[in-house]
Each structure stands twice: as C-alpha cells, then as structure tokens.
Design an enzyme around this catalytic site. Sequence first.
Site, short mmCIF file in Angstrom:
data_model
loop_
_atom_site.label_atom_id
_atom_site.label_comp_id
_atom_site.label_asym_id
_atom_site.label_seq_id
_atom_site.Cartn_x
_atom_site.Cartn_y
_atom_site.Cartn_z
N ARG A 207 0.85 -1.21 0.00
CA ARG A 207 0.00 0.00 0.00
C ARG A 207 0.88 1.25 0.00
NH1 ARG A 207 -1.43 1.73 4.62
NH2 ARG A 207 -2.08 -0.29 5.47
N TYR B 157 -17.23 15.96 -14.57
CA TYR B 157 -17.76 14.60 -14.52
C TYR B 157 -18.75 14.49 -13.35
CZ TYR B 157 -17.93 9.64 -13.43
OH TYR B 157 -18.36 8.38 -13.12
N ASP C 162 -8.20 18.58 -14.24
CA ASP C 162 -8.50 17.22 -14.68
C ASP C 162 -8.21 17.16 -16.17
OD1 ASP C 162 -9.72 14.88 -15.60
OD2 ASP C 162 -11.19 14.89 -13.97
N LYS D 219 -9.31 5.97 -18.76
CA LYS D 219 -9.69 6.48 -20.07
C LYS D 219 -8.50 6.40 -21.04
CE LYS D 219 -13.54 7.08 -17.97
NZ LYS D 219 -13.41 7.62 -16.69
O1 P1T Z 1 -14.25 6.47 -13.35
P1 P1T Z 1 -13.02 6.92 -12.61
O2 P1T Z 1 -11.75 6.26 -13.06
O3 P1T Z 1 -13.18 6.91 -11.13
O4 P1T Z 1 -12.78 8.46 -13.04
C1 P1T Z 1 -13.65 9.49 -12.72
C2 P1T Z 1 -13.53 10.57 -13.74
C3 P1T Z 1 -12.78 11.71 -13.46
N1 P1T Z 1 -12.63 12.72 -14.35
C4 P1T Z 1 -13.21 12.66 -15.57
C5 P1T Z 1 -13.05 13.80 -16.52
C6 P1T Z 1 -13.98 11.54 -15.92
O5 P1T Z 1 -14.55 11.52 -17.14
C7 P1T Z 1 -14.15 10.48 -14.99
C8 P1T Z 1 -14.99 9.29 -15.30
N2 P1T Z 1 -15.86 9.50 -16.37
C9 P1T Z 1 -16.71 8.55 -16.90
C10 P1T Z 1 -16.85 7.32 -16.41
C11 P1T Z 1 -17.49 9.02 -18.05
O6 P1T Z 1 -18.04 8.21 -18.81
O7 P1T Z 1 -17.56 10.24 -18.24
#
Ligand code: P1T
Length: 386
Positions: A46, A98, A170, A195
Amino acid sequence: MKIETLAIHAGQHPDPTSGAVMTPIVLSSTFAQDGPGNHKGYDYSRSGNPTRNTLEACAAALEGARHGLAFSSGCGATTTILHTLRPGDHVVCGDDVYGGTFRVLDKVMKPMGITATYVDMSDLARTAEAMRPETKLVWLETPSNPMLKIFDIEGVCAIAKKRGVPVVVDNTFATPVLQQPLALGATAVVHSSTKYLNGHSDVVGGLVMTSDEGFAQQLRFLQNAMGAVPSPFDCFLVLRGLKTLPVRMDRHCSNGRHLAQWLMSHPDVSRVYYPGDEQHPQRAVVERQMKGPGGMISFVLKGSARGTVADRSQRFLSALTVFTCAESLGGVESLIELPAVMTHASVPAETRAALGIDDGLIRISTGIEAVDDLVGDLDHAFSVSR
Ligand code: P1T
C-alpha cells in the site's frame, strides 16, 4: 526527450535481476526486511510497490512533473486530493465536470463542511469573483465533460496564484499529448487513467502528477493513509497502455475531426459541441493551449414526428452496432452514451438544464476504428431513428 519516447521509456529499465525488458508485475503485498526497519525501499505494497512506482515515474514524465501518484480510480484520486482540505474550506470548481466529481463534492465533502461554488470559467471575471478568503482549491476540467467547454488554464491559474490557491486540472479528456497544464501554471493534474492513458477499457485507475513538493508530500501521505491504491497488475496494464498513447491520440483526433465535421453538416443534427469546431466560443484558447481537439464530441439530434428528441436519442443509440452504448471513454473502441441518463445522472436536473445537458444530448468517444465504418454505423442509426 519527446513525449513519444517518454511514453515508452520513462522510468523504465530492464529488470536488474533477470534483464526482463518489460516491467515485472510485483504482486507481493509485503517485502522482506534484513532487520526491523532495514529494507530495500519497500516495506508494504500500500505504501509503495515497484510496478506502481514505475507507472508513477512514467506518468509524471509525460506531464512534465517531478511526482506521480497512482490511485485505484479517478474518483479515488479526486477524493484523496479533496482530503487535503479542512472543514470551512471552499472550492471554486468549473461548472461542467464529470458527474462523479460533482457527486463527491456535493454528497461527501459538503456534509464535512467543505463547500464549492461552480462557475463557468470561460468568464475569467466571474472566476475571480467566485474566489473567497476561505477558497483553498480551484478545480477544473478542460475540455469539460460532457459539454466540451474550454477554459483558459493560464488565465485561471493567474487568478488563483494571486491568492496563493492551488489549481488542479482534470486532464482526462486531453491527455498530456494534447495539453500540459503544469506548464501553464497548474499545481497538479488529475487523470482518470481508466480512459485514454490506459486506452483499452480494461482498468479502472487514477493518477495525479505535480511538481509542487508540499502538495506531493501531502498526497503521498494520504495515498498511504487513505489507501485508494491500484493493484500492481492494473499498474502494469496502464504502463503498457501509455506506450501507445501518442499514436492512439493521433488517430482519436483524426477520426474525431472527421466525425465532427460529418455531424456538423448532417441535416438531422441541431447542435455539435466539439473543441475542434472553428466556431467554438473558446477557439482562441483551444489554439493556444491544445495541440489537437481530442476524440470527444457531444451533439443533439433534431426531433422527429415519433416523439421527443430524447426518445429519438434512445432509438439512435439502440440502433448502433459498431459503437457500443456504454459509460466511459478514451478506449480504442468507439463508445456512445446519454449523459443525462448515464454519466451525469447524479447532477441535479435543473443544473443539467442550465449547462445544456439536455435529456437527449449524446456524447461520443471516438475510437480508433476505420472512420468509414463509424460513419456508416451512425448513418444507419440516423435513418432508423427518424
Ligand atoms: O471512473 P473513474 O476512473 O473513477 O474516473 C472518474 C472521472 C474523473 N474525471 C473525468 C473527466 C472523468 O470523465 C471520470 C470518469 N468519467 C466517466 C466514467 C465518463 O463516462 O464520463
């Protein structure tokens, strides 16, 4: 070195014990100590893991950062950053983020006494007005999810810097291939590595990159203390994905450009939101701070005699066969979704309406398939949804 080279080599060396060229996946949860406290730099996975450290070093290099920190999801990265705040603190946040980022601010942080003001940061005067003495963090997404607004990172950072407030960008939609927020003054960059960075829709992960020593130290402490860490296997997969990031982004951009132009001239489309649109209200900022428009497009269909625009959008998505109707983005495959029903359902309906996230708004993540097959699939869906 250039980003194409860093993506393949940064932080990576053949394994000294075997010569393995690819980074080994070190699954061990714990590490032998010669005596209590006497170890080789790792004591517990961790707190630190060799595969994770390699990913963190590579990701940091791509954003031009001194430090990288990997998390179990983008939301895990966001939540950990927000835990640098204390009750009474205030966040100035871009108005289009998001849905999960809005949700953690509104449903998790607000009850803990940390409030947020959401502001359209394309208006820098309004951004400055939103700052209060108790503002301790500025947060923005650009391009934003799902309206593809563009905010001037340098302009926002100048406002925050005057007040000594850190700025987190972000950078999930742009990736470091298209936009480098730290060079524009941001304190830290956050990614959903789920992503584009991983790029193959087989990992949920997050990353934070920063060159601010104090911020990095705080986050390193919280990464271990809060424990939202990724598995070594997931770190390996993201590291592997990063190697092709620049090549994939080229294709996401060219396919996206083709689809956006096709949609903009389509008689059944009433509106297209796309950073590469020459009529985009922030066109000058796009040209200044981005190397390419990315692969994300949002658009609105025209209605049909068979019901509302939202009804038609539902029919449209159900008719596609190459595009997959699914949440998420940034993978090699093309995805399509309805933000109001899917990714942004946690944003209150009146906020969605004010932002333009209509019930029928469609969001595309353009993949890297042959673009003619994508056009053909959309064309068929236009016909059958009429
Ligand atoms: O899903 P996660 O890995 O926890 O990430 C969150 C997140 C943070 N910032 C942005 C710009 C994002 O698009 C996302 C997650 N977004 C999606 C799952 C979506 O389909 O828009």
